[in-house]
Every structure is written in structure tokens, then in C-alpha cells.
Design an enzyme around this catalytic site. Structure first.
Site, PDB file in Angstrom:
ATOM      1  N   ASP A 348      -0.879  -3.070   5.274  1.00 46.33           N
ATOM      2  CA  ASP A 348      -0.111  -3.569   6.511  1.00 46.33           C
ATOM      3  C   ASP A 348       0.044  -2.631   7.567  1.00 46.33           C
ATOM      4  OD1 ASP A 348       2.500  -4.870   7.173  1.00 46.33           O
ATOM      5  OD2 ASP A 348       3.715  -3.190   6.249  1.00 46.33           O
ATOM      6  N   ASP A 670       4.994  -1.837   2.436  1.00 46.47           N
ATOM      7  CA  ASP A 670       6.211  -1.110   2.036  1.00 46.47           C
ATOM      8  C   ASP A 670       7.449  -2.154   1.853  1.00 46.47           C
ATOM      9  OD1 ASP A 670       6.351  -1.989   4.732  1.00 46.47           O
ATOM     10  OD2 ASP A 670       6.596  -0.292   5.673  1.00 46.47           O
ATOM     11  N   ASP A 674       5.741  -7.672   0.505  1.00 55.52           N
ATOM     12  CA  ASP A 674       4.135  -7.059   0.333  1.00 55.52           C
ATOM     13  C   ASP A 674       4.126  -7.152  -1.280  1.00 55.52           C
ATOM     14  OD1 ASP A 674       3.371  -6.304   2.895  1.00 55.52           O
ATOM     15  OD2 ASP A 674       4.456  -4.536   2.730  1.00 55.52           O
TER      16      ASP A 674
END
Length: 940
Positions: A348, A670, A674
């Protein structure tokens, strides 16, 4: 009734589709009917496996089954100590497995905790507060700042509404919502500005919406469903150890049967059996048959490294402790090993590669483009102009710009010290926080500044006007100020550059306000364009001097005739260490791919800064992914550098595409968005500081410092751990093969049995115990991160290790049978001495060889003979145990040993060190082969 395309419908169409009234809401009767039809607004869990089911799963392992059989046989032979030890190992592994599997459902529980506990809803024409679980499609919801959105909804009214969606979409700043926006179908989740989603947080303004989805029919519900649909996959190590165990089990059974039958054939003939009768033969030869049976079974038990599961578990657990010191918390032990064979990191952006802290990095004032340094919200940083230092507080135009950014905002910068952690944080909007921090870097603090210039009026931000205005009283007197004017009242306006520029008549130049020319406007727009192409978010600041506070006048009066001050450009900056970490990963053969919900220009800018972009690489958007089949995506996946504006489904498709090409994929993240990809990946890595509970509970590993560099460190540690596991598996297998050959060849050559069954069992304890565990504590070889990731198809014992194991086994067999033959000649008619010499030589030889097993290629002298303190203590302790067995009088009858003299030790010493010498010579050959391979690869 569906929430699928409500964002592409007008408010009237949505009201009609959901059969509701904007002013009156739903009636109690209708609510009851819809709860019966759609269920409660809760996330549903699939049925959890029972404790007994979880327990039985732990025994569905071939090696564990072999160990249980070995324990039963040991118990039948009276070897209860060995039996108890094996059963303890099996039970311990089962308990650890049950505990780990019991935690699997915690991710869904964390998702449920994110749901809003209460909601403000219009029912029967009245606004009431109800538990969010009682919401149904068609309910009319009131939204206010600080509230969590209780369900998916189509907004019908918005007043300066901003929603924090980072945990769901990856958007790094709060999203401005506009109820009147009418969107096209199939746009990404992050672009649906007329909708709000369950579990997101309202950070600013207020609104009203129609519930279009509840429970599992929400975006977060789909994530929950994805989490439950993915089954845990076995790690590469688990697969290889299972394969190894099956082969060992088959080999054990074959060996056991063959040696027993061969022994019978050797000691008797068919004529003996027929002449005596089968039962009479069994009675007459009972002692011989029992001894043969015990030898065969003992050898089979010795061939199974029963210490292997325990040593693997302990090694992984110790590795986990080492990783904690590197800021990586492992939630599932097998993940330690999986890290070591990772080939790609899908990471990410927000909070992982970046700091998740909006930061002003550039500014423009009076024709000067200046830069600001510093990290995140820490107010330490320097101003520079054309590469040289700049005193911002001495520059009138830059000071005016910083004053405007600080005063025309509501964010506050505060220092914290919680649970031993110290730092700076922003309370309020991250964009406004960046302006406040920029001012603090020049020594301008809110408290002191507002005392001198208190706010007396404000016009809040409006998405139509795209600006915000605050009015202040200039308390330092009515003295003339070239920039701020002669009056006591000063207004600051911030907003979109083109809007602010069109409202300005003058500009700060040379320390005073001068007419704004068309040429100046072009220069400002050019500066704005240059900043925007760097994926910077740009805000303009302007001011206006007034004789008095406007009374009863709106923004039309205040926000005209402005003096343009300058531009402030900000970004969520890349972590300083991210670029180095990406470079280290690339050197180790690891690809890093950014997978983010942010916009493409921002993603490309960050990817370029940290070195993710490659010459032949591609950057895809979620929209482009939707147009691709899984086969098309898989064909392009090896060229993928970054993917932006993605949904949870996109992330899992990306992970699946990498896995389809044979990659071992690590996924970092996070947010709630996700979680499915974290679970689907071979190893999921969550952020410990900014990560949601959902991502942490789903992940295999949690980074306690949210640092991308820690992932690379964890991968290095994973490689070390797997390398160590291979070392002690190699060590144990070569020992066991040697033992098998010793017994088999002794029978084949017509020699007496060199080792008693009880000696085989204690030998297993000596070699499978402390020395093998000490191999699991090696620090790792210096060139480990210079090697490409290992193939998941590569067996635990590869070709070169099998060759080395074969050499070791053959040399061991020759040495032990050789010293045994010499001892038989030295002590004719007294086989106890020869057996004791063979047993002691084999034990001591293996303890010495344990030092050479610390590296497959490097010489023991290059890595330091005694550099592993654990190995020193392990071999010393095992050697003392062997001496006890040989010399302690009450142990001698148990283990069939006798005391040896000095001459016996002088005989044994060359045979004890022979195996270690052979191991070092084998390494020289392997290093030569490796060097030739490197030359061939370089030539190609």
C-alpha cells in the site's frame, strides 16, 4: 431493491427505488417487514469449527502420524522415556496449532467493532436515535462530524461534508462529498462522491442520506465475505516437510521390513523352519527374533527425526523473537519461513511507503519558488531557495503566506507523550495540519499568533465556492502595513488557485500590494501547473484589509478585491528510508509493487521518487483492471510497477495474478480495504501504528513501526531462519542415513551389530537435540541477501545438499565400520568394547561435524569456528552426556557400554574428525561449482 448503482441515480430515483420519504422516513411496520427480508445491519459469521475439529486437524500430518506410531512402538519395547518425549512434542504442536487457528476469526470480530453503535434516523416523521443494527434499506440517516457512517448510503444533502475513507479506499485525505453529483456507472469506490460507506468517519460538516445497503450488502460486508471465503494455504516449508515426512515414512517401513527379513534369512534357513516346525522355531529362536525386531524398529525410529517438528517450531519461535527486535511482530509462526521465499511485495502507499502525514514541501510567493524540508508533523525543518538557506521570517511575502495558512485553518499541532512514545500530531484536517506545521517551522505558532490576531468571523469551506475565509482583528495597532494594509481588520482566504486568483486584484510584491497583471497571473498559473504535475496538492492564499468587521454581509463582499499572497504545495511524502529499502529488496531479487486507492498522478510521483518505476514497467488503474480478464492481467503482471484507484477485489486479483505466475506474494496494508488481500496473499503484513484492528487480525505479520524498511529486514530474517531449518534438516537426515547404512552394511558383511537398539535411540537424542537446535540459531551467512529468492518448488534438501548428505553418510559409515572392525581385532571375543568404541566414535563425530554444518558453502574457519555460542554449549552438553553413558557405572548396563581407556581414545580421534574434514572438502567442491554457475549466468 439494490444499492448497486444508486450513485448513478438522482435522489428522486433512489427515493422511488427504496420506497421511502425524505421527510417522514419509514414507518414501524415497513421497518419490521424489511428487517424480516434483509436481516439486521450486522456482519454475519460462518460457523466456527469446534475445538475437537481444530484438534483433529493438527494430527492430520504424515510425520505426526509416524511419530505417534514410533511412540507406541517405543512404549511396547519398554523405551518409555523416548515414547513420552515424542508424545509431548506431538501434543505441544497440536496445542500451538489450535491456538493459532482459534485466532483466525478475530479479523471478522474487529470488522464488527467498526460498525457505528447508534444512528440518527428519521422514522414516522421524527428524528430518533437507534442501534445501527436496526437500520434497513430506505432509512433516512442524519450525519454529523465525529460520527461513523452506520450503513452504505446515497447522500441527499451535504453541507461541507468530508469523510475519512482511508481505511476503506486508501485515499490519503478526507473526501469531499457532494449530494447533487450525478455519476456514471462503474466508477471506483473512491470517486463516488455522492455516497458514504459503512465504518468510515465523518471528519467535517454534516449531511443526510438514504440507506442503500446494510450488513453483508455493504462495501465492508463484501470485505467480510471475502475474508471468510479464503482458506488458509500451507506454507512452502509445510508442504516440503510433509513431502519429506511421507518419503521418510515409506523408507522407514521398507527398511524395518527388509532388515528384519534379511536378518532372519541370515540367521536361519527354510529347512530349519520346516524341520523344527514354525511354532517350535519361534520358541527356539525367540531371543534372536526379538533382537532383530528391536533392531529393525529402533533403526526405523532413528530414521524418523522425531525432534524435527519441535526443532522447527522452536527455531521459528526464536526467529519470531528476533524479528520483534526488528519491529516485526509475527502472528503466525509459519509466516517466518514464508517471508524467506517471498518474490514480490505488493505494498500500500498511504502510511506504508509514505508517512501518512500531509506535508508542505514547496511554496510560491512574490515570484520565488521555495522548498521546505522536514518529516511529517514534526515542526523541525528548513526553508531553502535555489538550493541555498532561506530565512522565512525575514521575507515579508513568505511570512504573509505562512500567516494566511496558519490563521485560515482549524487544525491544531500538539506534542504527545503516550505509553513511552513521543512525537507530534495534528488534531483536525490533515491538509490544514500541513499549513500549520509549515508556519511552525518558521516560528509561527497558533496560540501566540491568534492572540495577536484573534478570529472574529469566518466563512466555512464550501464545495461550490472551493474556499474558506477567516476574519481577524489586527491587535498590534492601526499602524501602516504595506502587505496587510492600514486597517485593523484583516481577512485571509484559502482555496483552489484558479478561484482565488480570479478574486484577486493585487498581489504582494516587493513588500507591498501592487496591481495584479495578466503576466503575473500567467506566472502564478505556471507555478501551479508545475507543482500539480509533481502530484502536489496546491492551495492559494490571499488576504484583504478592511476598516471593520463586515456586518450582515456574506462572502460576496468579503471575498472580493483580494490581495494574492502565494501558493502552498503539499503531499503525503515518501518515507525517507523507503527508497533504500526498495533498492535492497531489488538486489535480493524482490519486486516491490505499489497497490493503492490513491490517484494515478500521486501514485506515479511517489513510485518514481522511491525507485519503483522500471523502463518497461506499467501503471494500471482500477478501471483498467475491470476491463481485463484474469488471463490478461496475469500476462502483464510481471511488468506491473503500480496500480491505483483500486478496490479490495482488485487487490486480491493482483495477488492471485502474481501467485498464478509462481510468485510468493507478500501484501502490506493498514486499512479495512487491505484485509482480503492480506489474507489471500502468501503472507499478509499489517501496519501496527496506523493499521486498523481488521488488518492486524487478518495479517500474518504486523510492523510495529509502520516502516517499509522493516519488511525488508523481516524478509532477510526469514531467509536466515529457512536457511537454518535446512541446515539442521540436512544434519539430521545425513546422520540418520549414516545410521541406516551402518546397520545394513554390518549385516550384509556378516559383522556383529555395531550398535545396540538402545544406543540408536540415545544417539538420536544426542544428535537430534541440542546441536540441531543450535543450528537453528545461526545468525545467517553474509551473502544471503545477495541471492535471489529460492523457488517454492525447490525441496528442503536440494540436489547439492543431497550430495553433501550422501558424502557425509558414506564417510560416516566407512569410519564407524572401520573403527568397529579394528576394535573387534583389538578386543577379540569381547564385542562390548567394540560396540562402545563404535557408539562413542559416531556420537563424537556427529558433534564435531555439527560445526561444519553451520554453512553449506562457507568454511567453518571463515565464519568462525566458535562464533555460535549456542553450538558451543550444545555440543559440550551432548559430549558430557555421551561420557556419562560410557563411564557412569549404573548407566553402563542400561546402554550396554564399558569404560574406555586412553589408547581407545587415541584410536578414535582420527575417525572422530574424519567426517568434519570430508565436509570441508565437499564445500570446496561446491564453492567451485557455484563460481562456475555465476560465470555462465554472467555470460548469458
Amino acid at each position: 431493491m439494490s444499492n448497486g448503482v444508486s450513485y448513478a441515480q438522482s435522489v428522486e430515483e433512489v427515493l422511488k427505488a427504496f420506497e421511502t420519504d425524505l421527510d417522514k422516513g419509514l414507518s414501524d411496520a415497513e421497518v419490521k417487514a424489511r428487517i424480516a427480508k434483509y436481516g439486521k445491519n450486522e456482519l454475519q459469521e460462518k460457523e466456527k469449527p469446534s475445538f475437537f475439529t481444530l484438534l483433529m486437524r493438527q494430527f492430520a500430518n504424515f510425520l505426526v502420524i509416524i511419530l505417534i506410531i514410533a511412540a507406541v512402538v517405543s512404549l511396547a519395547l519398554g523405551e518409555w522415556i523416548d515414547a513420552v518425549a515424542i508424545l509431548v512434542i506431538v501434543i505441544l504442536n497440536a496445542v500451538v496449532g489450535v491456538v493459532q487457528e482459534s485466532k483466525a476469526e478475530e479479523a471478522l470480530a474487529a470488522l464488527k467493532k467498526m460498525s457505528a453503535p447508534n444512528a440518527q434516523v428519521i422514522r414516522n416523521g421524527h428524528q430518533v436515535s437507534i442501534p445501527s443494527a436496526e437500520l434497513v434499506p430506505g432509512d433516512i440517516i442524519m450525519l454529523e462530524a465525529g460520527n461513523y457512517v452506520p450503513a452504505d448510503m446515497r447522500l441527499v444533502e451535504t453541507v461541507n461534508l468530508k469523510v475519512e475513507e482511508a481505511s476503506l479506499t486508501g485515499e490519503s485525505v478526507p473526501v469531499e462529498k457532494e449530494a447533487r453529483a450525478l455519476l456514471v456507472e462503474d466508477i471506483p469506490l473512491g470517486d463516488r462522491t455522492n455516497s458514504a460507506f459503512m465504518s468510515t468517519l465523518i471528519s467535517y460538516g454534516r449531511g443526510k442520506g438514504i440507506v442503500t445497503g446494510t450488513g453483508m450488502n455493504t462495501e465492508i460486508g463484501r470485505i467480510a465475505e471475502m475474508l471468510q471465503s479464503y482458506e488458509e494455504e500451507a506454507t512452502p516449508l509445510q508442504i516440503k516437510l510433509d513431502e519429506l515426512a511421507k518419503w521418510l515414512g515409506i523408507i522407514c517401513l521398507v527398511i524395518c521390513g527388509f532388515i528384519f527379513v534379511y536378518g532372519l534369512v541370515r540367521f536361519t534357513t527354510l529347512s530349519d523352519i520346516f524341520s523344527k516346525g514354525f511354532m517350535a522355531y519361534l520358541i527356539a529362536e525367540k531371543a534372536t527374533i526379538v533382537e532383530l525386531f528391536m533392531s529393525a524398529v529402533s533403526l526405523a525410529i532413528a530414521a524418523v527425526p522425531e525432534g524435527l517438528p519441535a526443532v522447527v517450531t522452536i527455531c521459528l519461535a526464536i526467529g519470531m523473537q528476533r524479528m520483534i527486535r526488528r519491529h516485526a511482530l509475527i502472528r503466525k509462526l509459519p509466516a517466518v519461513e514464508t517471508l524467506g521465499c517471498a518474490t514480490v511485495i505488493c505494498t500500500d502507499k498511504t502510511g506504508t511507503l509514505t508517512q501518512n502525514e500531509m506535508t508542505v514541501v514547496q511554496g510560491w510567493a512574490d515570484g520565488k519558488l521555495f522548498h521546505l524540508s522536514g518529516q511529517g508533523y514534526n515542526p523541525s525543518g528548513d526553508f531553502s531557495l535555489n538550493g541555498g538557506a532561506l530565512k522565512a521570517e525575514a521575507d515579508v511575502s513568505i511570512c504573509a503566506l505562512l500567516y494566511g495558512g496558519l490563521l485560515c485553518s482549524d487544525a491544531k499541532l500538539e506534542q504527545f507523550n503516550e505509553d513511552g512514545a513521543q512525537g507530534w500530531r495534528i488534531v483536525g484536517d490533515p491538509t490544514e495540519g500541513a499549513l500549520v506545521v509549515a508556519a511552525a517551522k518558521a516560528g509561527l505558532w497558533r496560540e501566540a499568533t491568534e492572540k495577536a490576531m484573534p478570529r472574529v468571523m469566518e466563512i466555512p469551506f464550501d464545495s461550490d465556492r472551493k474556499r474558506m475565509t477567516t476574519v481577524h482583528e489586527w491587535k498590534n495597532g492601526a499602524g501602516k502595513s504595506p502587505v496587510f494594509g492600514d486597517n485593523n481588520i484583516l481577512a485571509f482566504v484559502k482555496g483552489a488557485p484558479d478561484i482565488i486568483l480570479n478574486l484577486s486584484d493585487t498581489i504582494v510584491s516587493g513588500g507591498e500590494a501592487v496591481p495584479l497583471t495578466e503576466e503575473m497571473k500567467k506566472n502564478i498559473l505556471s507555478a501551479n501547473h508545475d507543482m500539480a504535475t509533481q502530484a502536489l496538492r496546491v492551495l492559494a492564499i490571499a488576504c484583504r484589509s478592511m476598516p471593520e468587521v463586515p456586518q450582515g454581509q456574506g462572502f460576496e463582499t468579503v471575498e472580493t478585491g483580494l490581495t494574492f499572497v502565494g501558493l502552498m504545495a503539499m503531499i503525503d511524502p515518501a518515507r525517507p528510508e523507503a527508497q533504500a529499502a526498495v533498492a535492497v529488496a531489488r538486489k535480493a531479487g524482490l519486486r516491490t509493487v505499489m497497490v493503492t486507492g490513491d490517484h494515478k498522478d500521486t501514485a506515479v510521483a511517489i513510485a518514481g521518487k522511491i525507485g519503483l518505476l522500471t523502463p518497461d514497467g506499467i501503471v494500471l488503474t482500477g478501471e483498467e483492471l475491470d476491463r481485463m480478464s484474469d488471463e490478461e492481467l496475469t500476462s502483464k503482471i510481471d511488468r506491473l510497477n503500480a496500480c491505483c484507484r483500486v478496490s479490495p477485489q482488485h487487490k486480491t486479483r493482483i495477488v492471485d495474478a502474481f501467485k498464478a505466475k509462481g510468485h510468493v506474494a507478500a501484501m502490506t496494508g493498514d486499512g479495512v480495504n487491505d484485509a482480503p488481500a492480506l489474507k489471500r496473499a502468501n503472507i499478509g503484513v499489517a501496519m501496527g501504528i496506523t493499521g486498523t484492528d481488521v488488518s492486524k487480525q487478518t495479517a500474518d505479520m504486523v510492523l510495529t513501526d509502520d516502516n517499509f524498511a522493516s519488511i525488508v529486514s523481516a524478509i532477510a530474517e526469514g531467509r536466515v531462519i529457512y536457511s537454518n531449518i535446512r541446515k539442521f534438516v540436512f544434519y539430521l537426515i545425513s546422520c540418520n542415513i549414516g545410521e541406516i547404512l551402518i546397520i545394513f552394511l554390518a549385516m550384509l558383511f556378516g559383522m556383529p551389530m555395531p550398535l545396540k537398539p538402545v544406543q540408536l535411540l540415545i544417539l538420536n537424542l544426542v544428535t537430534d537435540g541440542a546441536p540441531a537446535l543450535a543450528l537453528g540459531l545461526e545468525k545467517g551467512e553474509p551473502d544471503l541477501m545477495d541471492q535471489p529468492p529460492r523457488s517454492t518448488k525447490e525441496p528442503v534438501i536440494n540436489g547439492e545438499m543431497a550430495f553433501s548428505a550422501g558424502v557425509q553418510a558414506v564417510v560416516m559409515t566407512a569410519l564407524v565400520l572401520g573403527v568397529f572392525a579394528i576394535a573387534l581385532g583389538r578386543y577379540p571375543g569381547n564385542s562390548a568394547y567394540a560396540e562402545t568404541i563404535a557408539f562413542t566414535t559416531l556420537c563424537m563425530s556427529e558433534l564435531v561435524r555439527a560445526f561444519t554444518a553451520r554453512s553449506q558453502y562457507h568454511s567453518v574457519f571463515s565464519i568462525g569456528v566458535f562464533s555460535n555460542k549456542s553450538m558451543n554449549w550444545a555440543t559440550m552438553g551432548s559430549a558430557v552426556l555421551v561420557l556419562f553413558i560410557v563411564y557412569v557405572p549404573f548407566l553402563q548396563p542400561i546402554f550396554d557400554t564399558v569404560s574406555l581407556g586412553v589408547n581407545d581414545w587415541l584410536l578414535m580421534i582420527p575417525f572422530i574428525f574424519g567426517n568434519a574434514i570430508a565436509a570441508e572438502l565437499t564445500k570446496i567442491y561446491l564453492r567451485h561449482r557455484m563460481a562456475k554457475r555465476k560465470v555462465v549466468l554472467a555470460a548469458n
